[in-house]
Design a protein around this motif. Structure first.
Motif, mmCIF file in Angstrom:
data_model
loop_
_atom_site.group_PDB
_atom_site.id
_atom_site.type_symbol
_atom_site.label_atom_id
_atom_site.label_comp_id
_atom_site.label_asym_id
_atom_site.label_seq_id
_atom_site.Cartn_x
_atom_site.Cartn_y
_atom_site.Cartn_z
ATOM 1 N N SER A 94 -6.461 -81.631 -39.100
ATOM 2 C CA SER A 94 -5.915 -80.265 -39.113
ATOM 3 C C SER A 94 -4.395 -80.237 -39.190
ATOM 4 N N ASN A 107 -9.895 -83.592 -36.998
ATOM 5 C CA ASN A 107 -10.371 -83.208 -38.336
ATOM 6 C C ASN A 107 -9.244 -83.004 -39.348
ATOM 7 N N ASP A 166 -14.307 -69.506 -38.065
ATOM 8 C CA ASP A 166 -14.760 -70.906 -38.129
ATOM 9 C C ASP A 166 -14.602 -71.560 -36.758
ATOM 10 N N THR A 213 -15.274 -75.667 -36.364
ATOM 11 C CA THR A 213 -14.291 -76.721 -36.653
ATOM 12 C C THR A 213 -13.231 -76.776 -35.559
ATOM 13 N N THR A 241 -9.691 -78.107 -34.154
ATOM 14 C CA THR A 241 -8.424 -78.547 -34.752
ATOM 15 C C THR A 241 -7.635 -79.472 -33.821
ATOM 16 N N HIS A 249 -9.979 -74.124 -31.852
ATOM 17 C CA HIS A 249 -10.878 -73.939 -32.993
ATOM 18 C C HIS A 249 -10.080 -73.457 -34.201
#
Lengths: 141, 143
Positions: free
Chosen positions: B47, B45, B131, B134, B136, B126
């Protein structure tokens, strides 16, 4: 002389044993399942348990304390899985150990912030949520 | 020096020596040791989180799991070992890990390296406590 020394050793050992027992006893205190404090000067003890077995929930899922109360919050893991209690948002720095084994417990201490609702979660189990409701305190009577 | 003093001093020296030997032995046993194997985390994502996870066997059928990452903008990431693979992860973790704080996390889990390799499992990180949805970074645990 030898008998006197033996007696002295026995007395010392008895003293150590008594001190140890006394220390152990003072460490255990009964706490209510839910404390709804209105006195900010009071030391508030809040117990949150997990469901038993595979039941992934906090019980109670909502607890209330007064603003600026001195809070001791204990998570008692009564389930068969690992859990924790971690606040999110403004209280994110308040959390138990990440891994609380079944049957174990952990306590965190903090001063209740401004009135509002402060969510907490178990970071092991998404969707396992609870909240701390901090109530405003009226003027003293 | 009287005889009693001499005996007392010898006892002290013996006790201190024994303590030093025990402390040295404990340090050797609890030392980090060489990892059995290390895997590379895959950034998810966008990150920017990247790094490794090292697995080290320790006594008693346990494994030390050490995560070392460049955390990017994520100073405090919950981490777990999940059944499945990064592409098909079972949401329920098998072993929670200590949060990755400022890029590092060390956890001793009650499983051997062989246990971990027996079925597909993966390490995932995470974004934060607030959060969890999501991810990472992730890595399949394979040798």
């Amino acid at each position: 002389v030898r008998r006197h020394r033996s007696l002295t050793v026995l007395i010392r050992l008895a003293g150590i044993l008594l001190a140890t027992l006394a220390g152990g006893c003072t460490g255990s205190t009964a706490t209510p399942a839910l404390a709804d404090a209105t006195d900010p000067r009071a030391r508030v003890t809040v117990d949150v348990e997990t469901g038993t077995g595979q039941d992934r929930r906090f019980a109670p899922a909502s607890v209330s304390v007064a603003a600026r109360a001195d809070v001791r919050l204990t998570l008692h893991n009564r389930s068969g899985e690992t859990h924790n209690l971690s606040f999110t948002g403004r209280l994110e720095h308040v959390r138990t150990r990440t891994i609380i084994e079944p049957g174990d417990r952990d306590t965190v201490s903090f001063v209740a912030p401004d009135p509002g609702v402060y969510p907490f979660v178990c970071t092991v189990h998404e969707g396992m949520n609870g909240e701390l409701r901090v109530e405003a305190v009226g003027p003293p009577p | 020096m009287t005889g009693n003093h001499l005996i007392h001093t010898m006892w002290r020296a013996t006790a201190l020596g024994s303590l030093a030997v025990v402390a040295a032995a404990c340090t050797a046993l609890a030392g980090p040791g060489e990892p059995d194997f290390t895997i590379q985390l895959r950034t998810l994502n966008g990150s920017g989180v990247s790094g490794t996870v090292a697995f080290t066997y320790i006594q008693g059928g346990r494994t030390r799991v050490s995560v070392v990452v460049d955390p990017g903008t994520y100073p405090d990431m919950p981490a777990h070992i999940h059944p499945g693979t990064c592409d098909n992860l079972t949401p329920q973790p098998q072993y929670p890990l200590e949060n990755v704080r400022n890029g590092t996390s060390t956890t001793v889990i009650p499983a051997t390296v062989a246990d971990l390799l027996a079925n597909p499992v993966a390490v995932n990180l995470h974004a934060s406590v607030s959060d969890l949805q999501t991810y990472t970074a992730c890595a399949d645990i394979v040798r």
